[in-house]
Design a protein around this motif. Structure first.
Motif, mmCIF file in Angstrom:
data_model
loop_
_atom_site.group_PDB
_atom_site.id
_atom_site.type_symbol
_atom_site.label_atom_id
_atom_site.label_comp_id
_atom_site.label_asym_id
_atom_site.label_seq_id
_atom_site.Cartn_x
_atom_site.Cartn_y
_atom_site.Cartn_z
ATOM 1 N N LEU A 39 51.463 20.769 46.650
ATOM 2 C CA LEU A 39 50.595 21.644 47.432
ATOM 3 C C LEU A 39 51.184 23.046 47.553
ATOM 4 O O LEU A 39 50.449 24.040 47.540
ATOM 5 N N VAL A 40 52.509 23.120 47.651
ATOM 6 C CA VAL A 40 53.167 24.429 47.705
ATOM 7 C C VAL A 40 53.052 25.132 46.361
ATOM 8 O O VAL A 40 52.773 26.327 46.285
ATOM 9 N N VAL A 41 53.255 24.385 45.292
ATOM 10 C CA VAL A 41 53.133 24.947 43.936
ATOM 11 C C VAL A 41 51.731 25.506 43.729
ATOM 12 O O VAL A 41 51.549 26.610 43.197
ATOM 13 N N GLN A 42 50.716 24.751 44.169
ATOM 14 C CA GLN A 42 49.328 25.199 44.035
ATOM 15 C C GLN A 42 49.084 26.461 44.875
ATOM 16 O O GLN A 42 48.446 27.419 44.414
ATOM 17 N N ASN A 43 49.595 26.470 46.094
ATOM 18 C CA ASN A 43 49.421 27.620 46.983
ATOM 19 C C ASN A 43 50.087 28.860 46.398
ATOM 20 O O ASN A 43 49.524 29.966 46.428
ATOM 21 N N LEU A 44 51.284 28.693 45.843
ATOM 22 C CA LEU A 44 51.975 29.819 45.208
ATOM 23 C C LEU A 44 51.194 30.364 44.021
ATOM 24 O O LEU A 44 51.115 31.580 43.819
ATOM 25 N N GLU A 45 50.625 29.472 43.227
ATOM 26 C CA GLU A 45 49.819 29.893 42.077
ATOM 27 C C GLU A 45 48.611 30.701 42.549
ATOM 28 O O GLU A 45 48.291 31.761 41.996
ATOM 29 N N GLU A 46 47.952 30.226 43.594
ATOM 30 C CA GLU A 46 46.801 30.946 44.146
ATOM 31 C C GLU A 46 47.225 32.286 44.728
ATOM 32 O O GLU A 46 46.545 33.299 44.545
ATOM 33 N N TRP A 47 48.372 32.295 45.416
ATOM 34 C CA TRP A 47 48.878 33.532 46.005
ATOM 35 C C TRP A 47 49.214 34.562 44.926
ATOM 36 O O TRP A 47 48.935 35.752 45.087
ATOM 37 N N GLN A 48 49.758 34.110 43.796
ATOM 38 C CA GLN A 48 50.065 35.029 42.706
ATOM 39 C C GLN A 48 48.804 35.621 42.082
ATOM 40 O O GLN A 48 48.867 36.676 41.443
ATOM 41 N N ASP A 49 47.670 34.972 42.258
ATOM 42 C CA ASP A 49 46.398 35.519 41.774
ATOM 43 C C ASP A 49 45.904 36.688 42.637
ATOM 44 O O ASP A 49 45.108 37.504 42.177
ATOM 45 N N LEU A 50 46.366 36.757 43.877
ATOM 46 C CA LEU A 50 45.774 37.689 44.851
ATOM 47 C C LEU A 50 46.207 39.135 44.650
ATOM 48 O O LEU A 50 45.445 40.059 44.929
ATOM 49 N N LYS A 51 47.456 39.357 44.281
ATOM 50 C CA LYS A 51 48.002 40.653 43.864
ATOM 51 C C LYS A 51 48.166 41.703 44.957
ATOM 52 O O LYS A 51 49.152 42.442 44.968
ATOM 53 N N PHE A 52 47.229 41.802 45.883
ATOM 54 C CA PHE A 52 47.211 42.937 46.807
ATOM 55 C C PHE A 52 47.015 42.398 48.220
ATOM 56 O O PHE A 52 46.002 41.750 48.513
ATOM 57 N N GLY A 53 47.993 42.648 49.091
ATOM 58 C CA GLY A 53 47.916 42.144 50.451
ATOM 59 C C GLY A 53 48.147 43.219 51.484
ATOM 60 O O GLY A 53 48.645 44.315 51.191
ATOM 61 N N LEU A 54 47.802 42.900 52.714
ATOM 62 C CA LEU A 54 47.934 43.806 53.858
ATOM 63 C C LEU A 54 49.058 43.320 54.761
ATOM 64 O O LEU A 54 49.073 42.160 55.189
ATOM 65 N N PHE A 55 50.004 44.200 55.040
ATOM 66 C CA PHE A 55 51.095 43.951 55.976
ATOM 67 C C PHE A 55 50.803 44.786 57.215
ATOM 68 O O PHE A 55 50.357 45.936 57.108
ATOM 69 N N MET A 56 51.057 44.251 58.405
ATOM 70 C CA MET A 56 50.845 45.025 59.631
ATOM 71 C C MET A 56 52.001 44.825 60.597
ATOM 72 O O MET A 56 52.220 43.711 61.077
ATOM 73 N N HIS A 57 52.734 45.902 60.855
ATOM 74 C CA HIS A 57 53.741 45.943 61.918
ATOM 75 C C HIS A 57 53.084 46.569 63.140
ATOM 76 O O HIS A 57 52.658 47.725 63.096
ATOM 77 N N TRP A 58 53.058 45.817 64.221
ATOM 78 C CA TRP A 58 52.398 46.321 65.422
ATOM 79 C C TRP A 58 53.034 45.693 66.644
ATOM 80 O O TRP A 58 53.296 44.483 66.667
ATOM 81 N N GLY A 59 53.306 46.510 67.633
ATOM 82 C CA GLY A 59 53.888 46.021 68.877
ATOM 83 C C GLY A 59 53.897 47.119 69.921
ATOM 84 O O GLY A 59 53.320 48.202 69.726
ATOM 85 N N THR A 60 54.578 46.869 71.020
ATOM 86 C CA THR A 60 54.618 47.854 72.109
ATOM 87 C C THR A 60 55.264 49.160 71.662
ATOM 88 O O THR A 60 54.963 50.224 72.208
ATOM 89 N N TYR A 61 56.143 49.093 70.666
ATOM 90 C CA TYR A 61 56.845 50.279 70.174
ATOM 91 C C TYR A 61 55.901 51.344 69.627
ATOM 92 O O TYR A 61 56.259 52.527 69.511
ATOM 93 N N SER A 62 54.672 50.948 69.283
ATOM 94 C CA SER A 62 53.711 51.924 68.761
ATOM 95 C C SER A 62 53.403 53.003 69.798
ATOM 96 O O SER A 62 53.005 54.117 69.443
ATOM 97 N N GLN A 63 53.602 52.698 71.093
ATOM 98 C CA GLN A 63 53.323 53.684 72.144
ATOM 99 C C GLN A 63 54.292 54.863 72.091
ATOM 100 O O GLN A 63 53.925 55.984 72.453
ATOM 101 N N TRP A 64 55.510 54.611 71.653
ATOM 102 C CA TRP A 64 56.492 55.680 71.511
ATOM 103 C C TRP A 64 56.484 56.290 70.114
ATOM 104 O O TRP A 64 57.120 57.316 69.888
ATOM 105 N N GLY A 65 55.780 55.648 69.191
ATOM 106 C CA GLY A 65 55.737 56.153 67.822
ATOM 107 C C GLY A 65 57.102 56.159 67.162
ATOM 108 O O GLY A 65 57.475 57.142 66.510
ATOM 109 N N ILE A 66 57.830 55.056 67.318
ATOM 110 C CA ILE A 66 59.202 54.960 66.819
ATOM 111 C C ILE A 66 59.323 53.821 65.816
ATOM 112 O O ILE A 66 58.416 52.998 65.674
ATOM 113 N N VAL A 67 60.454 53.777 65.143
ATOM 114 C CA VAL A 67 60.752 52.673 64.231
ATOM 115 C C VAL A 67 60.698 51.359 65.009
ATOM 116 O O VAL A 67 61.222 51.256 66.117
ATOM 117 N N GLU A 68 60.064 50.366 64.438
ATOM 118 C CA GLU A 68 59.904 49.067 65.078
ATOM 119 C C GLU A 68 61.250 48.445 65.474
ATOM 120 O O GLU A 68 62.137 48.283 64.642
#
Length: 480
Positions: A39-68
């Motif tokens: 199941l992991v092998v299958q999931n990895l194969e599917e994930w390799q098909d996707l190519k482009f993903g969204l990462f989001m760093h978000w927390g209280t630190y965004s109020q100060w506009g500083i490094v996370e």
């Protein structure tokens, strides 16, 4: 993020030196273990098909506009600097930082708006920071009151207060694979940074072997939080674990600068965590970053693209702006630069996880939506050369980059010019693999009939008169 500036370079250099990771011979790192769970092998194969993903760093630190998170870390690095207006002493700074919980109220939060824009731009999976190193949980944990759903947090009164649930549910409904980022170290936890001692650096501030009961409490706390995430938030496809200094001491690579700062055992029992995650989420990909072995199912170069194609699953996590966290007036990369980076990554067999940081109001900067709209226009025309592809020899030749369909019947050749605004030339001449003789050839995004010829392993294509409509990159698609 785990690796910053000079340590990022050292991380990539160590891979080059110690494991021939980026060799053209496609040598596999001695530390990489291919999963054997079907199941992991299958999931990895599917994930390799996707190519482009969204990462989001978000927390209280965004109020100060500083490094996370990193300004809490008592290391003297450019990314750990503290602004005097946020606290004159270290202890005052930490107190003020943690009080950001009492003002965090991102009322513009609307994950459907994010999902709509990123899906059109071709993104197909999302990795969200459920908890960063500062320990503030962006999910409804029962293990701590330092969380977005606490009564101390103004946004807790909002019906969408459990932002992790809202993000995962919304993006899953729109067909995204779901990834949960989680920091193994927790600088808020009294069982990681014990208040009896001052923190010295990013690592645990006591010796777990000398105080095993305290470390056991931290292991239990971490296990319970990860059990919550993998039990209570629907189907999760990726568990993305950051903070690689929390690791068995025997796995330290002394050639990597930041790993040399680890002086004590920080084994968090990944076998126990991984087994629990797989029981809760059969087939889940586990990414225990920088800790080679059973639980690093793919590797994650940061803010960099490997020099050569890799033969194992990998993903470059790179920011759209200059920072992983929200910074006012951040300098966002152009759409051309983003598309060029995507092309370079997929030609070497990787995925591109692009980070976009929401601001304190709970939305992206307006320029982000402009970039995503521009990318979506290119992706509409060229997606067949991007998704469900694999690397193809010769991978990269000058300004040409290659991908292939998984059955190898189709070869895609991208032409870019990363030194200036792209203008498609009148003629493109490029090499193809030995004995590759296409029966058909087209330039994606144009309907004009093409003139082309093949001489040995070289193909020459005359581009049509409407080539001025081609933006960011030309994509030649050939089929046997």
């Amino acid at each position: 993020m785990l690796i910053k500036q000079k340590t990022k370079t050292l991380f990539l250099s160590s891979l080059l030196i110690s494991s021939a990771f980026f060799s053209q011979a496609h040598n596999v790192s001695a530390g990489y273990q291919k999963p054997d769970d079907p199941l992991v092998v299958q999931n990895l194969e599917e994930w390799q098909d996707l190519k482009f993903g969204l990462f989001m760093h978000w927390g209280t630190y965004s109020q100060w506009g500083i490094v996370e998170s990193w300004s809490l870390c008592p290391e003297d690095e450019s990314w750990t600097q503290r602004k005097p207006e946020h606290g004159k002493s270290y202890n005052e700074y930490v107190q003020n930082y943690e009080n950001l919980q009492t003002t965090f109220n991102p009322v513009a939060f609307n994950p459907q708006k994010w999902a709509d824009a990123t899906k059109k731009a071709g993104m197909k999976y999302v990795v969200f920071t459920t908890k960063h190193h500062d320990g503030f949980s962006m999910f409804d944990t029962k293990e701590s009151d330092y969380k977005i759903t606490s009564r101390k947090t103004p946004f807790s009164k909002n019906p969408k207060a459990d932002v992790t649930r809202e993000i995962f549910t919304t993006f899953r409904k729109d067909g995204f694979k779901i990834g949960a980022y989680f920091s193994k170290p927790d600088w808020h936890s009294e069982n990681y940074w014990w208040p009896y001692f001052p923190p010295k650096d990013r690592n645990v501030n006591y010796d777990p072997k000398k105080y095993p009961e305290r470390w056991d409490a931290f292991k239990k706390f971490t296990f319970n939080q990860l059990n919550e995430i993998t039990s209570n938030y629907g189907k999760i496809d990726i568990l993305w674990l950051d903070g690689g200094w929390v690791r068995p001491f025997k796995t330290i690579d002394p050639s990597v600068e930041w790993q040399r700062t680890i002086k004590v055992e920080q084994d968090i029992e990944m076998d126990k965590i991984g087994a629990m995650a797989r029981e809760n989420q059969p087939g889940i990909i586990v990414v225990d970053r920088t800790v080679p072995g059973k639980w690093e199912n793919y590797v994650t170069p940061e803010q960099a693209v490997p020099e050569h194609a890799l033969s194992i699953p990998w993903e470059s996590c790179i920011t759209m702006g200059n920072s992983f966290s929200y910074v006012p007036n951040d300098q966002y990369k152009s759409s051309q630069k983003i598309i060029e980076t995507l092309i370079k990554i997929i030609s070497k067999g990787g995925n591109y996880l692009m980070n976009i940081a929401p601001g304190p109001n709970g939305d992206y900067d307006a320029v982000v939506y402009e970039r995503l709209k521009e990318i979506s226009g290119w992706m509409d025309k060229n997606q067949s050369a991007v998704f469900a592809t694999r690397s193809a020899e010769p991978y990269h030749d000058g300004n040409f980059y290659y991908t292939r369909s998984k059955d190898s019947k189709t070869l895609n050749v991208f032409h870019i010019d990363d030194k200036t605004v792209y203008q498609a030339p009148a003629v493109l001449s490029f090499s193809v693999p030995e004995n590759f003789k296409p029966k058909s050839l087209k330039i994606l995004g144009t309907d004009s009939k093409l003139q082309w010829k093949q001489n040995g392993n070289t193909i020459e294509v005359k581009l049509p008169g409407d080539r001025t409509k081609i933006k960011y990159a030309s994509v030649i698609q050939m089929t046997k």
